[in-house]
Every structure is written in C-alpha cells, then in structure tokens.
Scaffold this active site. Structure first.
Site, PDB file in Angstrom:
ATOM      1  N   HIS A 163      -3.270 -39.709  19.011  1.00 41.06           N
ATOM      2  CA  HIS A 163      -1.857 -39.324  18.974  1.00 41.06           C
ATOM      3  C   HIS A 163      -0.989 -40.510  19.432  1.00 41.06           C
ATOM      4  O   HIS A 163      -0.019 -40.893  18.774  1.00 41.06           O
ATOM      5  CB  HIS A 163      -1.572 -38.143  19.917  1.00 41.06           C
ATOM      6  CG  HIS A 163      -2.017 -36.801  19.409  1.00 41.06           C
ATOM      7  ND1 HIS A 163      -3.333 -36.470  19.225  1.00 41.06           N
ATOM      8  CD2 HIS A 163      -1.305 -35.689  19.057  1.00 41.06           C
ATOM      9  CE1 HIS A 163      -3.412 -35.208  18.780  1.00 41.06           C
ATOM     10  NE2 HIS A 163      -2.197 -34.723  18.668  1.00 41.06           N
TER      11      HIS A 163
ATOM     12  N   GLU B  70      -2.185 -36.737  28.180  1.00 44.21           N
ATOM     13  CA  GLU B  70      -3.027 -35.624  27.737  1.00 44.21           C
ATOM     14  C   GLU B  70      -4.391 -36.105  27.237  1.00 44.21           C
ATOM     15  O   GLU B  70      -5.206 -35.282  26.795  1.00 44.21           O
ATOM     16  CB  GLU B  70      -2.300 -34.818  26.657  1.00 44.21           C
ATOM     17  CG  GLU B  70      -1.081 -34.062  27.195  1.00 44.21           C
ATOM     18  CD  GLU B  70      -0.446 -33.137  26.163  1.00 44.21           C
ATOM     19  OE1 GLU B  70      -0.828 -33.179  24.974  1.00 44.21           O
ATOM     20  OE2 GLU B  70       0.450 -32.360  26.557  1.00 44.21           O
TER      21      GLU B  70
ATOM     22  N   GLU C  56      11.070   4.475  18.399  1.00 46.03           N
ATOM     23  CA  GLU C  56      11.258   4.064  17.004  1.00 46.03           C
ATOM     24  C   GLU C  56      12.684   4.404  16.544  1.00 46.03           C
ATOM     25  O   GLU C  56      13.381   3.558  16.008  1.00 46.03           O
ATOM     26  CB  GLU C  56      10.225   4.806  16.137  1.00 46.03           C
ATOM     27  CG  GLU C  56      10.283   4.457  14.665  1.00 46.03           C
ATOM     28  CD  GLU C  56       9.380   5.372  13.836  1.00 46.03           C
ATOM     29  OE1 GLU C  56       8.973   6.445  14.351  1.00 46.03           O
ATOM     30  OE2 GLU C  56       9.091   5.023  12.679  1.00 46.03           O
ATOM     31  N   HIS C  57      13.067   5.662  16.748  1.00 47.50           N
ATOM     32  CA  HIS C  57      14.411   6.116  16.365  1.00 47.50           C
ATOM     33  C   HIS C  57      15.148   6.607  17.601  1.00 47.50           C
ATOM     34  O   HIS C  57      14.611   7.422  18.350  1.00 47.50           O
ATOM     35  CB  HIS C  57      14.325   7.287  15.384  1.00 47.50           C
ATOM     36  CG  HIS C  57      13.524   7.009  14.146  1.00 47.50           C
ATOM     37  ND1 HIS C  57      12.290   7.580  13.919  1.00 47.50           N
ATOM     38  CD2 HIS C  57      13.777   6.223  13.084  1.00 47.50           C
ATOM     39  CE1 HIS C  57      11.830   7.157  12.754  1.00 47.50           C
ATOM     40  NE2 HIS C  57      12.704   6.326  12.211  1.00 47.50           N
TER      41      HIS C  57
ATOM     42  N   HIS D 208       6.439  15.213  10.621  1.00 50.88           N
ATOM     43  CA  HIS D 208       5.637  14.133  10.036  1.00 50.88           C
ATOM     44  C   HIS D 208       4.176  14.210  10.456  1.00 50.88           C
ATOM     45  O   HIS D 208       3.281  13.857   9.685  1.00 50.88           O
ATOM     46  CB  HIS D 208       6.160  12.762  10.497  1.00 50.88           C
ATOM     47  CG  HIS D 208       7.185  12.168   9.591  1.00 50.88           C
ATOM     48  ND1 HIS D 208       6.974  11.943   8.258  1.00 50.88           N
ATOM     49  CD2 HIS D 208       8.445  11.729   9.830  1.00 50.88           C
ATOM     50  CE1 HIS D 208       8.051  11.396   7.724  1.00 50.88           C
ATOM     51  NE2 HIS D 208       8.968  11.258   8.652  1.00 50.88           N
TER      52      HIS D 208
ATOM     53  N   TYR E  25       0.835  -1.187   0.000  1.00 51.16           N
ATOM     54  CA  TYR E  25       0.000   0.000   0.000  1.00 51.16           C
ATOM     55  C   TYR E  25       0.877   1.247   0.000  1.00 51.16           C
ATOM     56  O   TYR E  25       1.820   1.356   0.788  1.00 51.16           O
ATOM     57  CB  TYR E  25      -0.911   0.036   1.240  1.00 51.16           C
ATOM     58  CG  TYR E  25      -1.959   1.109   1.112  1.00 51.16           C
ATOM     59  CD1 TYR E  25      -3.211   0.811   0.580  1.00 51.16           C
ATOM     60  CD2 TYR E  25      -1.681   2.421   1.451  1.00 51.16           C
ATOM     61  CE1 TYR E  25      -4.173   1.800   0.402  1.00 51.16           C
ATOM     62  CE2 TYR E  25      -2.621   3.416   1.271  1.00 51.16           C
ATOM     63  CZ  TYR E  25      -3.864   3.109   0.747  1.00 51.16           C
ATOM     64  OH  TYR E  25      -4.798   4.084   0.563  1.00 51.16           O
TER      65      TYR E  25
ATOM     66  N   ASP F  28      16.410   7.364   6.827  1.00 50.27           N
ATOM     67  CA  ASP F  28      15.107   7.323   6.156  1.00 50.27           C
ATOM     68  C   ASP F  28      15.249   7.044   4.666  1.00 50.27           C
ATOM     69  O   ASP F  28      14.306   6.589   4.022  1.00 50.27           O
ATOM     70  CB  ASP F  28      14.384   8.668   6.330  1.00 50.27           C
ATOM     71  CG  ASP F  28      13.664   8.753   7.661  1.00 50.27           C
ATOM     72  OD1 ASP F  28      13.401   7.695   8.256  1.00 50.27           O
ATOM     73  OD2 ASP F  28      13.367   9.883   8.101  1.00 50.27           O
TER      74      ASP F  28
ATOM     75  N   GLN G 196     -10.823  -0.094   0.812  1.00 53.67           N
ATOM     76  CA  GLN G 196     -11.271  -0.935  -0.309  1.00 53.67           C
ATOM     77  C   GLN G 196     -10.095  -1.577  -1.034  1.00 53.67           C
ATOM     78  O   GLN G 196     -10.185  -2.725  -1.492  1.00 53.67           O
ATOM     79  CB  GLN G 196     -12.168  -0.139  -1.273  1.00 53.67           C
ATOM     80  CG  GLN G 196     -11.536   1.087  -1.934  1.00 53.67           C
ATOM     81  CD  GLN G 196     -11.668   2.350  -1.095  1.00 53.67           C
ATOM     82  OE1 GLN G 196     -11.876   2.305   0.119  1.00 53.67           O
ATOM     83  NE2 GLN G 196     -11.524   3.509  -1.738  1.00 53.67           N
TER      84      GLN G 196
ATOM     85  N   GLN H   8      11.251  14.496  12.829  1.00 53.37           N
ATOM     86  CA  GLN H   8      10.106  13.623  13.120  1.00 53.37           C
ATOM     87  C   GLN H   8       8.856  14.447  13.427  1.00 53.37           C
ATOM     88  O   GLN H   8       7.750  14.076  13.048  1.00 53.37           O
ATOM     89  CB  GLN H   8      10.416  12.653  14.261  1.00 53.37           C
ATOM     90  CG  GLN H   8      11.516  11.659  13.912  1.00 53.37           C
ATOM     91  CD  GLN H   8      11.297  10.965  12.570  1.00 53.37           C
ATOM     92  OE1 GLN H   8      10.307  10.271  12.380  1.00 53.37           O
ATOM     93  NE2 GLN H   8      12.204  11.182  11.614  1.00 53.37           N
TER      94      GLN H   8
END
Lengths: 430, 430
Positions: free
Chosen positions: B420, B415, B327-328, B262, B130, B361, B191, B259
């Site tokens: 088995h 068990e 994250e960073h 963003h 995506y 990046d 979608q 950052q």
C-alpha cells in the site's frame, strides 16, 4: 503462477467465466461453533463472555474490567508519534468531509388528490463497531466505520476489540478517540458480536453491528442479521486495474500487490491492451514481492488468484469489469473518462494514473468498506445512510380519503382482506 | 384475551418489556430442508426445479413450460373487472409517482487539495420478484416490489410465482403486466429462490431477490443473502395505533384488525390516554371480528398478541413507540404533529384520523414493504435505492497526490501494509 488470458483467443469466454466464478470465500466450518457461542452469550451474558475471553484471549475480565477506560486510552495515545497523529487527523477530517455530503434529504409533499406523503431520515440509536485484534487491527478501519455513524447522528457508538494476552494497538485506540467512539470493551470474536446483539449486564445491546473480522466474527454477524442490522457480508479483497502501456509497470505492480498483501485469497487482476506491458508488469510484480515483508501472502494471492487479461482495445474491458463487479477498480489510462462513464458495477473507482487505490484506503475521503465477491452488482460501500433509516408517512384529509379510499377498498376486497376494506369503508361512510 | 397495560401501574416496565421481547417469528425447523433444496437446484438446475415443482405444486413443467406466456397473461387480465383494473392503475400511478421522488442524487466535487471525490448511483441489472401463491397472493405486493425496481432502472425484472394445481391469480398477472415485469415463471418455494440466485438453463440468474413468502422462501433468501442481494428479513405484520378518546371506536377496531387478519402472529397494539376508550375499542374489536371472513386469524392475533396500553398523556406514548419500533404507526389524535415530530423509530407513519393504515397498503404511494420485528430501529421500507447501488470514485492529480499521499503512506506503513505504502511512494518520488 498467475493466469494470463487473451480476450481474442478461442476459449476466452469459458476461461473468463472461471475467473468470475472462482470461489474465494473461506468456507470454514465455523457455523456450528458460532451458533453455540451465540446461544451461550444469549443465555449467560457477561459470564459467558468472560469465560470465552479467558479461553481465547487469556484475559481475566473480572480482574481487568470489560471496559478499556480513559486512562488506558490516553496512555496509548501518548505513544503515538506526532507524525502518525497528524496523518490520522488528516484522514479523519477528509473522511468526515466526504461523508457529510452523504446526508440524505427528506421529502414532504401534498399531491393533487390532497394526500400528504413523504419520508424522513433518522439515525440508528446505537452502533457496535468490531475491530479485529492482531495483524488485521487497522486504525483506518476504525475511522471508516465510526465516522459515518457519527455523521449520521448515532447517539452511542460502542467499540469491541480483542486484546489477546493484553496486547492493545495504540493507533486503534487513538483512532477511536479521534472518531468519537463512546465506549470500548476488550472483547472479541463471536462472543463480542453476540454480546452487542443481545446486550449483557455490562454491555448494552446495540441496533447495528459493523466492522471487519475473521470467519467467526463474520459468521456471527450473518447469524444475527435480522435481530440487529449488519453492514455487509464481506469476503477477501480484490482489485481490478485497467491500464494502458504508458504506465510505469512498477506503479501498477504496487497497486496489484496492495490488495494481494491483504489475504492469500485476494483477487488481483490487470486488464491491458498492450502485450508488452503484460510481461513488464509480471516482472515488476515478481521484483516487488521479493522486497515486501508481506511478500509471502502477496505471493500466494498473486499465484493463485492473480490474472492478466489482454484486450484488443481498452473499452473491451468494460463488459469484463461489469461481470467481475470488483471491490476496487483503477482506471490507469490516458483518457479514463469513457471507461468511467461506461462501467456500471464496481465498489469504488480510482481514476487516472495518480490515484493508487491505497490513497483511498486512508485519506481520499470515500469509504474503504466496500462490497466484495461481485456484490457490487447489488451492494454499495459503507455510507452515512447505513447508520440511518427512512420512515415514510402518509396523511389523508377526509376529502383526500374520499378521493383515493374507494380504490383501496376495492383492492382490499379483491385480496380478501376485509378488515382492511372495512377500515376505509367506515371512514368513507361517516 | 388481549393484554391490558397501564403505564401508571407498578410493574408496567417489566410487562412492557415482555411485550417488546415477545417472540413472534415462526421458528419452523426449515433450515435443513431449505439447504437441501438449494444444493439440489445449484447442482441440477432445471431438472431439480421441475422435480420439486411436480412434488409441491403438482405441475408438469415439461408439459406446461416454465414461463407463463403473454397469451396466458392476457387471458387472465381479460377476467379482471374494469373497476378492479382502474383501482390497480390508480395504485400503480400513485406508487410510481411517490417512488420517483426517491431517485437519489449523485455527487462529484473537487476539494481544496485538488482531490476529486464523489459517488454515483446505478441500477441493479436484474431483479427477481417472489410472489406467493394461494391465500397470500397479493397484486398490491407485485406493484410495491416491481415499481421501485422499474423506477430505479433495473434492466430485467423476473417474477416467480407458484401455481399449485395450475391455479393462477389473474390479478397478480394483471399487476405484473401493469408494473412492467419482463418474464414470469410458474415456480415457487425455496427452489424458485435458488433458481433465481444460481440461474438455470431456462432461468437466468438475477442480482437481487425481493418479495414476501412463506417460511421456506424467507429462509432460502436468508441463506442466499450475500450471493445475491435480498430485500429484508421479514416477520409477521404489526400495527401500533396511538389514539385519543375522540375517535370512533369502530374505526380504530378496524385498523387494529386490518393487521390482525394477516397472521395469527401479527402484533396489534393500541395506546390511548382515555380509560373509557380502552373498553369501547375492545368491544368494537369483538363485534367486528364476528363479522370478518378473516375473523379466525384476527381472533388468534388479537387474543395472543393484542394489547391496549393506557398512558397518562399522549406524549407518554413516544418512548413506548420507539421501543416497539412498529412496522405501522397510526397517530389518530386531534393534534398529531407533536407525536409525529417526537417519534424516532417506525417503518411508516399514518397521520390523523382519516388515514387508516390500509390506504397505505394500496394507494397511498409509499411502499408497504416495511421492517417488522422492531427492525425499524435500523432498517427502512423498500425503496428505489434498494434497486440501486452507489459507486464512489476518487481522482488525484499529481499535485493532489503530493498533498495527501504522504499521510496515506505514513498510515499504511504503520499498519504494516508495505505494498500500500509503496504504491503511493513510487508516485510521489517520480
């Protein structure tokens, strides 16, 4: 009555598609209930957990205590026979040995531009292990979930298991002790999962939650995925056996039923190139079901989800296997190597006539927590790396930044991220 | 106004806890809308996708076609300047080189009991990527998502990207071509994610869906997780800079704002051991924000989510870093190695004064798709293994089964899984 398909018959493709698409996940309307339980535990912590445990398990946690202490564990272990303890120990030893081979390698290198780049693996700090109570309370699952976490180096391994009406499974406690579980709480259901995710006054929050459970437990894990890590979205068991006509039909029947006995929604499929063997296995399945204490479940699974597919030649099974991407694949044929080489999608493969899937459930070494529902197309069984994470790193000298920085600045400007560009530019122009 | 914390002050622990727990995930009520879109696409396929695309992007897919064809892609690429194309190519080359080092090793061994056990890695067949339209349409993201999939060996890489009012980002198409994307569809939103998960007459289903998106896209991926694989649950960006007083405040200000620009919900934090540097950076941030075209977003982030933490000494930052699991993480200090060695939880680490996060990046090599929202406690950045899966295998000879089978039988009986046990027993007694 189980389905029979002939790969050479017209209409096979459509019939096989239906097998592939068969909806087997129990779609109970548990989502709202679970969301409510999670909200209650997030808000009221121990109080909510105690109330829900009283309601569902009829246990007074204020009286009994949340934790199953060392004395209770030792008492339970004392009830385990030496033969069973030896079997558990063999299983633990073999599982540990196999998983130790999964420790991932780090990387640290400097390239021609002078840029140092690499990655290193570190363990998840704390892991929560859910163990069901009741019928599906399996010591083997404790070993399969706990041992990889310990091999990974997790600092704290917390187990939760419901004890309805106070019933404890001694083998489960013995397995937990053997595997090095740090603390065990007598709680279960979505409330236990929520307690592990959020933490309460009594139960410290964990970073990752693993282990099997009923629909409520599975849904709680799904809803909390992202707040904590989870192992996987799990569905009913499945086995796909590719077998030639030289097998003993009773062996293959037992293999098929070893998964059918787990769950009425388990999918068990035989693919063979021998028409006579089709009938022989069907007869053997019926005969064995009669003798099984688990026969009612196995019968439901075999009748509703069982299938035998006849193919022209064994290698024709390969595209069918890849479409089904089964949790367990047995290759019970004289020469398994060509099939083994050709198959791309399966959770775990059991090679040759003397490797029943069940041996892998307990003592083979590889993990028995495996992707179901065709998820082997994109997912793997549980491993040591599920309890670790990889941190990448980068180091530029001034010269290295001079070499690659201008391209970063150009791209950042093209993306309209001007502070990104600026953070490179100020260093280049210094 | 950004927060200022002093690790030596009373009340620091509680204040720091609030920083750690700060809810930054945009909690839009998109769940129901997304569930409806998914149901429509599952039922009506292309028709549903076309209707929704007409509604949201004002594009007639019947007229334009679903696919962005080679001619359109080539025309777009012709508009990309040689300088930009060279920067993209450098980025692609470096990203590919780094990810090629991530190809995991297989294992195949036979132990003392004669049991063969191992695992092998195989690529996911098909991957959906995506790519957002509009402002957050980043060619660097195309490279970061597509290249690991190609290195893994995925057979088919399908990209979807919305083209509101027909607008295409030429750089995104150029990056897709460079990275080896096989086909691109001009669709977006929930979608597009649903179409990739279920498949339609035009769009074949994929096995795994990756890539960033808005709240609807993220929720669609979350709801379809399990039916397909997804990369991760992603939240707003974050950067944590550990810096000593010897840094140029302007450099660190640019890093923080890289950052902040963003997302208004981005979390940017500086930890330093120098009280004067605290003020200097705050001044530099304010100065740079004024000059940024992205200043409005950066200002919102800095004021609401920005923080500067003063510590006694730099190593005191380590437990704070691990709690935040950023994250960073930048280590802009004279001697970064002790900090680097001590930190356990971070998505990616940028070492030294000349390694601004932004270089990673684009052109550093390591992936820029990283865990956010403290998920580096249990999750890793995107890698080649995200586009592969590991199949374990087991092979017993008759002798090997005789060695380990009895323990499996014992445990299976304990068990209550009698089929088995039977599948092992019949072979042991043959």
């Amino acid at each position: 009555m189980h389905r029979r398909l002939d790969a050479r018959a017209p209409g096979f493709a459509a019939e096989f598609d239906r097998l592939v698409e068969a909806a087997r996940d129990t779609d109970a309307q548990v989502s709202d209930v679970v969301a409510q339980v999670i909200a209650e535990v997030a808000k009221n912590g121990d109080t909510a957990v105690a109330t829900l445990t009283q309601r569902f398990d009829r246990i007074d946690l204020a009286e009994r205590g949340f934790e199953i202490g060392a004395a209770e564990i030792d008492a339970a272990c004392a009830n385990v026979s030496p033969e069973l303890m030896a079997a558990l120990e063999l299983a633990a030893t073999r599982i540990r040995a196999f998983h130790e081979k999964q420790r991932p390698a780090d990387h640290d290198g400097t390239d021609a531009a002078g840029v140092r780049a690499g990655y290193r693996w570190t363990p998840v700090d704390s892991v929560g292990l859910y163990v069901p109570g009741g019928l599906a309370s399996y010591p083997s699952s404790v070993l399969m979930n706990a041992i990889p976490a310990k091999v990974a180096g997790a600092r704290r391994l917390v187990m939760v298991t419901p004890t309805p009406d106070g019933r404890l499974n001694p083998l489960v406690l013995a397995a937990a002790k053997l595997a090095g579980v740090d603390v065990i709480y007598r709680i279960g259901g979505a409330q236990a999962v929520a307690a592990l995710a959020f933490g309460t006054a009594t139960i410290p929050a964990v970073d990752k939650i693993v282990g099997p459970g009923n629909a409520y437990v599975a849904e709680a894990k799904r809803q909390l995925y992202g707040r904590v890590g989870i192992d996987m979205v799990a569905g009913p068991s499945e086995i796909l056996v590719v077998a030639d006509g030289a097998n003993d039909p009773a062996w293959i029947a037992a293999d098929l039923l070893s998964q059918a006995e787990h769950d009425p929604a388990a999918q068990v499929i035989l693919i063979t190139d021998d028409a006579a063997f089709v009938d022989a296995v069907a007869v053997a399945v019926d005969a064995l079901i009669e003798k099984l204490p688990t026969g009612a479940t196995a019968r439901q699974s075999w009748d509703s989800q069982g299938a035998i597919i006849l193919v022209e030649q064994l290698l024709d099974a390969v595209p069918l296997v890849d479409r089904l991407a089964p949790e367990h694949l047995e290759l019970a044929v004289a020469d398994p190597q060509p099939l083994f080489d050709a198959v791309r999608h399966a959770g775990s493969i059991f090679i040759g006539r003397h490797t029943p899937e069940a041996v892998g459930d307990y003592v083979g070494g590889p993990n028995h927590v495996l992707p179901t529902g065709r998820r082997a197309r994109f997912a793997s069984g549980l491993s040591v790396t599920d309890f670790m994470k990889r941190t990448t790193f980068l180091e530029c000298s001034a010269a290295a930044l001079a070499a690659i920085g201008p391209a970063a600045q150009t791209l950042a400007e093209a993306e309209g991220l001007i502070a990104h560009a600026e953070s490179v530019r100020v260093r280049l122009n210094s």
